[in-house]
Design a protein around this motif. Structure first.
Motif, PDB file in Angstrom:
ATOM      1  N   HIS A  36       0.858  -1.180   0.000  1.00 16.77           N
ATOM      2  CA  HIS A  36       0.000   0.000   0.000  1.00 16.77           C
ATOM      3  C   HIS A  36       0.897   1.233   0.000  1.00 16.77           C
ATOM      4  CE1 HIS A  36      -4.035  -1.796   1.286  1.00 16.77           C
ATOM      5  NE2 HIS A  36      -3.197  -2.835   1.244  1.00 16.77           N
ATOM      6  N   ALA A  37       0.707   2.114  -0.956  1.00  9.66           N
ATOM      7  CA  ALA A  37       1.456   3.364  -1.002  1.00  9.66           C
ATOM      8  C   ALA A  37       0.611   4.481  -0.403  1.00  9.66           C
ATOM      9  CB  ALA A  37       1.830   3.705  -2.435  1.00  9.66           C
ATOM     10  N   ILE A  38       1.188   5.194   0.575  1.00 11.28           N
ATOM     11  CA  ILE A  38       0.563   6.381   1.155  1.00 11.28           C
ATOM     12  C   ILE A  38       1.263   7.592   0.554  1.00 11.28           C
ATOM     13  CG2 ILE A  38       0.139   7.704   3.255  1.00 11.28           C
ATOM     14  CD1 ILE A  38      -1.429   5.235   3.408  1.00 11.28           C
ATOM     15  N   MET A  39       0.514   8.392  -0.201  1.00 13.95           N
ATOM     16  CA  MET A  39       1.099   9.549  -0.875  1.00 13.95           C
ATOM     17  C   MET A  39       0.362  10.814  -0.452  1.00 13.95           C
ATOM     18  SD  MET A  39       1.733   8.000  -4.695  1.00 13.95           S
ATOM     19  CE  MET A  39       2.892   9.313  -5.043  1.00 13.95           C
ATOM     20  N   GLY A  40       1.095  11.918  -0.435  1.00 15.54           N
ATOM     21  CA  GLY A  40       0.454  13.167  -0.069  1.00 15.54           C
ATOM     22  C   GLY A  40       1.485  14.257   0.103  1.00 15.54           C
ATOM     23  N   LEU A 202       3.685  -1.051   3.932  1.00 13.16           N
ATOM     24  CA  LEU A 202       3.038   0.260   3.917  1.00 13.16           C
ATOM     25  C   LEU A 202       4.113   1.270   3.541  1.00 13.16           C
ATOM     26  CD1 LEU A 202       0.357   1.755   4.515  1.00 13.16           C
ATOM     27  CD2 LEU A 202       1.188   2.115   6.840  1.00 13.16           C
ATOM     28  N   LEU A 203       4.061   1.760   2.322  1.00  8.04           N
ATOM     29  CA  LEU A 203       5.120   2.583   1.754  1.00  8.04           C
ATOM     30  C   LEU A 203       4.679   4.041   1.723  1.00  8.04           C
ATOM     31  CD1 LEU A 203       7.858   2.801   0.255  1.00  8.04           C
ATOM     32  CD2 LEU A 203       6.619   2.264  -1.852  1.00  8.04           C
ATOM     33  N   ILE A 204       5.333   4.875   2.536  1.00  9.62           N
ATOM     34  CA  ILE A 204       4.992   6.295   2.617  1.00  9.62           C
ATOM     35  C   ILE A 204       5.967   7.082   1.749  1.00  9.62           C
ATOM     36  CG2 ILE A 204       4.888   8.280   4.184  1.00  9.62           C
ATOM     37  CD1 ILE A 204       4.117   6.288   6.400  1.00  9.62           C
ATOM     38  N   THR A 205       5.433   7.890   0.825  1.00  6.99           N
ATOM     39  CA  THR A 205       6.300   8.627  -0.085  1.00  6.99           C
ATOM     40  C   THR A 205       5.604   9.863  -0.618  1.00  6.99           C
ATOM     41  OG1 THR A 205       7.631   8.455  -2.108  1.00  6.99           O
ATOM     42  CG2 THR A 205       5.544   7.265  -2.083  1.00  6.99           C
ATOM     43  N   HIS A 206       6.403  10.835  -1.046  1.00  8.62           N
ATOM     44  CA  HIS A 206       5.877  12.011  -1.736  1.00  8.62           C
ATOM     45  C   HIS A 206       5.793  11.777  -3.239  1.00  8.62           C
ATOM     46  CE1 HIS A 206       5.939  14.793   1.619  1.00  8.62           C
ATOM     47  NE2 HIS A 206       7.196  14.519   1.869  1.00  8.62           N
ATOM     48  N   TYR A 207       6.718  10.949  -3.732  1.00  8.23           N
ATOM     49  CA  TYR A 207       6.959  10.889  -5.164  1.00  8.23           C
ATOM     50  C   TYR A 207       6.653   9.513  -5.735  1.00  8.23           C
ATOM     51  CZ  TYR A 207       9.636  14.957  -3.663  1.00  8.23           C
ATOM     52  OH  TYR A 207      10.017  16.130  -3.078  1.00  8.23           O
ATOM     53  N   THR A 208       6.434   9.472  -7.045  1.00 15.88           N
ATOM     54  CA  THR A 208       6.099   8.211  -7.698  1.00 15.88           C
ATOM     55  C   THR A 208       7.325   7.447  -8.164  1.00 15.88           C
ATOM     56  OG1 THR A 208       5.885   9.339  -9.835  1.00 15.88           O
ATOM     57  CG2 THR A 208       3.879   9.108  -8.507  1.00 15.88           C
ATOM     58  N   ARG A 209       8.518   8.033  -8.060  1.00 16.81           N
ATOM     59  CA  ARG A 209       9.688   7.381  -8.657  1.00 16.81           C
ATOM     60  C   ARG A 209       9.969   6.027  -8.029  1.00 16.81           C
ATOM     61  NH1 ARG A 209      15.369   9.835  -6.630  1.00 16.81           N
ATOM     62  NH2 ARG A 209      14.992   9.772  -4.394  1.00 16.81           N
ATOM     63  N   ILE A 210       9.766   5.885  -6.715  1.00 12.97           N
ATOM     64  CA  ILE A 210      10.025   4.581  -6.087  1.00 12.97           C
ATOM     65  C   ILE A 210       8.991   3.549  -6.525  1.00 12.97           C
ATOM     66  CG2 ILE A 210       8.674   4.977  -3.965  1.00 12.97           C
ATOM     67  CD1 ILE A 210      10.961   3.525  -2.454  1.00 12.97           C
ATOM     68  N   LEU A 211       7.807   4.023  -6.942  1.00  8.45           N
ATOM     69  CA  LEU A 211       6.747   3.105  -7.356  1.00  8.45           C
ATOM     70  C   LEU A 211       7.025   2.509  -8.741  1.00  8.45           C
ATOM     71  CD1 LEU A 211       3.610   5.057  -6.088  1.00  8.45           C
ATOM     72  CD2 LEU A 211       5.069   3.420  -4.875  1.00  8.45           C
ATOM     73  N   TYR A 213       9.752   0.962  -9.160  1.00  3.36           N
ATOM     74  CA  TYR A 213      10.512  -0.224  -8.753  1.00  3.36           C
ATOM     75  C   TYR A 213       9.717  -1.126  -7.806  1.00  3.36           C
ATOM     76  CZ  TYR A 213      14.423   2.609 -10.488  1.00  3.36           C
ATOM     77  OH  TYR A 213      15.259   3.379 -11.265  1.00  3.36           O
ATOM     78  N   ILE A 214       8.945  -0.502  -6.913  1.00  6.43           N
ATOM     79  CA  ILE A 214       8.100  -1.259  -5.979  1.00  6.43           C
ATOM     80  C   ILE A 214       6.653  -1.023  -6.391  1.00  6.43           C
ATOM     81  CG2 ILE A 214       7.442  -1.605  -3.575  1.00  6.43           C
ATOM     82  CD1 ILE A 214      10.115  -0.342  -2.769  1.00  6.43           C
ATOM     83  N   LYS A 215       6.035  -1.991  -7.000  1.00  6.44           N
ATOM     84  CA  LYS A 215       4.700  -1.818  -7.563  1.00  6.44           C
ATOM     85  C   LYS A 215       3.635  -1.923  -6.466  1.00  6.44           C
ATOM     86  CE  LYS A 215       6.312  -1.513 -11.738  1.00  6.44           C
ATOM     87  NZ  LYS A 215       6.321  -0.195 -12.430  1.00  6.44           N
ATOM     88  N   PRO A 216       2.847  -0.871  -6.274  1.00  5.53           N
ATOM     89  CA  PRO A 216       1.814  -0.925  -5.238  1.00  5.53           C
ATOM     90  C   PRO A 216       0.560  -1.651  -5.724  1.00  5.53           C
ATOM     91  CG  PRO A 216       1.740   1.198  -6.320  1.00  5.53           C
ATOM     92  CD  PRO A 216       2.897   0.438  -6.947  1.00  5.53           C
ATOM     93  N   ASP A 217      -0.108  -2.295  -4.797  1.00  8.80           N
ATOM     94  CA  ASP A 217      -1.426  -2.870  -5.092  1.00  8.80           C
ATOM     95  C   ASP A 217      -2.513  -1.820  -4.890  1.00  8.80           C
ATOM     96  OD1 ASP A 217      -0.619  -5.761  -5.449  1.00  8.80           O
ATOM     97  OD2 ASP A 217       0.123  -5.411  -3.417  1.00  8.80           O
ATOM     98  N   PHE A 218      -2.273  -0.936  -3.910  1.00 11.09           N
ATOM     99  CA  PHE A 218      -3.233   0.106  -3.591  1.00 11.09           C
ATOM    100  C   PHE A 218      -2.487   1.420  -3.351  1.00 11.09           C
ATOM    101  CE2 PHE A 218      -4.826  -3.940  -2.008  1.00 11.09           C
ATOM    102  CZ  PHE A 218      -6.086  -4.013  -2.604  1.00 11.09           C
TER     103      PHE A 218
END
Length: 256
Positions: A36-40, A202-211, A213-218
Motif C-alpha cells: 500500500h502506497a501512502i502519498m500526499g 506500507l510505503l509512505i512517499t511524496h513521489y512516484t519514482r520509487i513506485l 521499482y516497488i509496484k503498489p497494489d493500492f
C-alpha cells in the motif's frame, strides 16, 4: 497470513500550545503480500501515521483502533510491537555511537525471535544480505549509522527488514535523499523481502519514482490527516501528472 487493521484512528501531538490533532479518522487494512502506497503533500500526517503505529511516545492516540491479527497494537509497548511483527524503516535513522552494526543486528534479532540466531548461519545470512544491498562488510564494525551517508542509512534500514523478517513493514519515506542507483538497490531489497517472506508493506512517499521499482497494489492519497482518495497503481500515475492541488485546496494542511 497477517492483517493490520486501522479503524477511525485519531492522533494528536503535544505542542507548546497544547495537543494538536494530526490524524482525523484513518481507515486502512493491509494484508500479507500487499503493498500500500501512502502519498500526499508535506504536512499531511503521513509520518505521524508511521510513528503512531510504531508507538512513538510523542504521538497520542485519542480514538480509534489498530489491530494486528486481532491483537490490540495500541496496548503493546514498542518492543512488543516489534516482536508481534511490526517494523518501521525510519525517515531519519538515528546514529547510535558505540554500538556496532554487527552487535545491533544480532541483539535485535535475538530480542524479536526470543532466542539468539545460530552464529554460523546468521553470519552467512548477514553477509549475503549486505552483499545484495551493496553494503561493505566493514560496516559491521562501525557504530550504527555514525558517519553513514543518507543512502547508507536507508540501505541499513532495509538490511534490518530483510534480516528481521517482519509481518508488516512500514517504510517512512525510504526514498528520500537517494540517488538513482541507491533507490534501485533499496527497492530491490524491499522486493526481495516480499518474495522471501510475503511481508505486507506500507510505503509512505511524496513521489512516484520509487513506485516504478516497488509496484503498489493500492494507493492512498493522504491530506489533512485523512485518506482523501484510494485506488490502484493508476492513481499514482495520475498524481504524477496532476499533483495534489485538487485535494489540498479542499482542506487546511495538518502538520507532521
Amino acid at each position: 497470513m497477517s492483517t493490520l487493521a486501522i479503524r477511525d484512528l485519531h492522533v494528536s501531538v503535544e505542542t507548546k500550545e497544547g495537543p494538536k490533532p494530526i490524524l482525523r479518522g484513518v481507515d486502512l487494512t493491509l494484508e500479507s503480500g500487499q503493498t500500500h502506497a501512502i502519498m500526499g503533500p508535506n504536512g499531511s500526517g503521513k509520518s505521524t501515521l508511521a510513528s503512531a503505529l510504531a508507538g512513538h511516545p510523542k504521538y497520542r492516540v485519542t480514538s480509534g483502533t489498530v489491530t494486528l491479527d486481532g491483537e490490540d497494537v495500541l496496548a503493546m509497548s514498542v518492543d512488543e510491537r516489534a516482536r508481534a511483527g511490526l517494523f518501521l524503516a525510519m525517515q531519519y535513522p538515528v546514529e547510535v555511537p558505540g554500538v556496532s552494526v554487527a552487535n545491533f543486528l544480532r541483539t535485535a534479532k535475538t530480542a524479536i525471535d526470543g532466542e539468539a540466531p545460530k552464529l554460523r548461519t546468521w553470519g552467512k545470512e548477514v553477509k549475503e544480505a549486505m552483499g545484495n544491498l551493496r553494503i561493505d562488510t566493514a560496516f559491521s564494525e562501525r557504530s550504527v549509522n555514525e558517519g553513514f551517508s543518507g543512502g547508507e542509512k536507508k540501505r541499513h534500514e532495509i538490511l534490518q527488514m530483510e534480516l528481521f523478517k517482519p509481518q508488516i513493514a512500514i517504510l517512512d519515506e525510504t526514498d528520500s535523499g537517494l540517488d538513482v542507483d541507491a533507490l534501485r538497490i533499496v527497492s530491490e531489497g524491499v522486493n526481495r523481502a516480499k518474495e522471501n517472506t510475503d511481508v505486507g508493506v506500507l510505503l509512505i512517499t511524496h513521489y512516484t519514482r520509487i513506485l516504478r521499482y516497488i509496484k503498489p497494489d493500492f494507493v492512498h492519497v493522504f491530506v489533512d490527516g485523512r485518506i482523501a482518495e484510494e485506488g490502484g497503481p493508476e492513481l499514482a500515475d495520475r498524481l504524477e501528472e496532476e499533483g495534489y492541488d485538487k485535494y489540498v485546496g479542499k482542506a487546511a494542511p495538518a502538520a507532521v
